[in-house]
Design an enzyme around this catalytic site. Structure first.
Site, mmCIF file in Angstrom:
data_model
loop_
_atom_site.group_PDB
_atom_site.id
_atom_site.type_symbol
_atom_site.label_atom_id
_atom_site.label_comp_id
_atom_site.label_asym_id
_atom_site.label_seq_id
_atom_site.Cartn_x
_atom_site.Cartn_y
_atom_site.Cartn_z
ATOM 1 N NE ARG A 46 -3.449 0.888 0.273
ATOM 2 C CZ ARG A 46 -4.362 1.487 1.044
ATOM 3 N NH1 ARG A 46 -5.070 0.821 1.912
ATOM 4 N NH2 ARG A 46 -4.573 2.784 0.943
ATOM 5 N NE ARG B 74 1.871 2.486 -18.332
ATOM 6 C CZ ARG B 74 1.773 1.263 -17.880
ATOM 7 N NH1 ARG B 74 2.803 0.650 -17.363
ATOM 8 N NH2 ARG B 74 0.629 0.622 -17.941
ATOM 9 C CB CYS C 237 -6.339 5.836 -12.967
ATOM 10 S SG CYS C 237 -4.753 6.485 -12.514
ATOM 11 C CD GLU D 28 -10.058 6.276 -2.041
ATOM 12 O OE1 GLU D 28 -10.552 5.665 -1.079
ATOM 13 O OE2 GLU D 28 -9.215 5.778 -2.800
ATOM 14 N NE ARG E 21 -6.981 6.488 0.712
ATOM 15 C CZ ARG E 21 -7.635 7.635 0.809
ATOM 16 N NH1 ARG E 21 -8.004 8.271 -0.293
ATOM 17 N NH2 ARG E 21 -7.922 8.158 1.987
ATOM 18 C CE1 TYR F 21 -1.161 4.580 3.737
ATOM 19 C CE2 TYR F 21 0.586 3.175 4.592
ATOM 20 C CZ TYR F 21 -0.679 3.330 4.068
ATOM 21 O OH TYR F 21 -1.466 2.226 3.869
ATOM 22 N NE ARG G 240 -2.801 1.074 8.617
ATOM 23 C CZ ARG G 240 -2.482 -0.169 8.276
ATOM 24 N NH1 ARG G 240 -2.669 -0.585 7.044
ATOM 25 N NH2 ARG G 240 -1.994 -1.004 9.170
#
Length: 124
Positions: free
Chosen positions: A6, A62, A75, A78, A90, A108, A116
């Site tokens: 993540r 890319r 993609c 969210e 994210r 993060y 988190r």
């Protein structure tokens, strides 16, 4: 073994250069800290909050390395949660690895570190 890695980051403005730079920095750390090679990647899912509209964050992947040409990337937007973090990107990178789940380094950056706090020690 297949593992998920993540990552999340934030930007200050809805600006193409900021989005690409922040996404590339996050991806670079995810890949280097977990020793991930393009051939080991199953897929990369990238989401952005609805307030980021200037570019696809996947564009950073890319641009960041030539050898990622054939890695499948998607993609998406969210969820727009009222109390959610704004200007946030994210990533869920799925790859083959010998690392145990507890040894995966999740990344993060910026305000996304709030997502988190239990992993805060990994970021110091």
């Amino acid at each position: 073994m297949i593992r998920g890695v993540r990552g999340a980051t934030t930007v200050q403005e809805n600006d193409e250069k900021q989005i690409i730079k922040a996404t590339a920095a996050m991806l670079e750390e995810m890949v280097s800290k977990n020793n991930i090679e393009p051939e080991d990647v199953v897929q990369v899912l990238i989401s952005a909050t609805p307030d980021l509209t200037k570019t696809f964050p996947a564009k950073a992947l890319r641009l960041f390395r030539d050898d990622w040409t054939y890695v499948p990337v998607m993609c998406m937007q969210e969820l727009a949660i009222e109390s959610g973090l704004s200007k946030c990107i994210r990533v869920m990178l799925t790859a083959r690895t010998d690392l145990s789940q507890k040894n995966i380094h999740h990344v993060y950056h910026g305000q996304a570190m709030k997502l988190r706090p239990d992993l805060k020690e990994e970021h110091q």
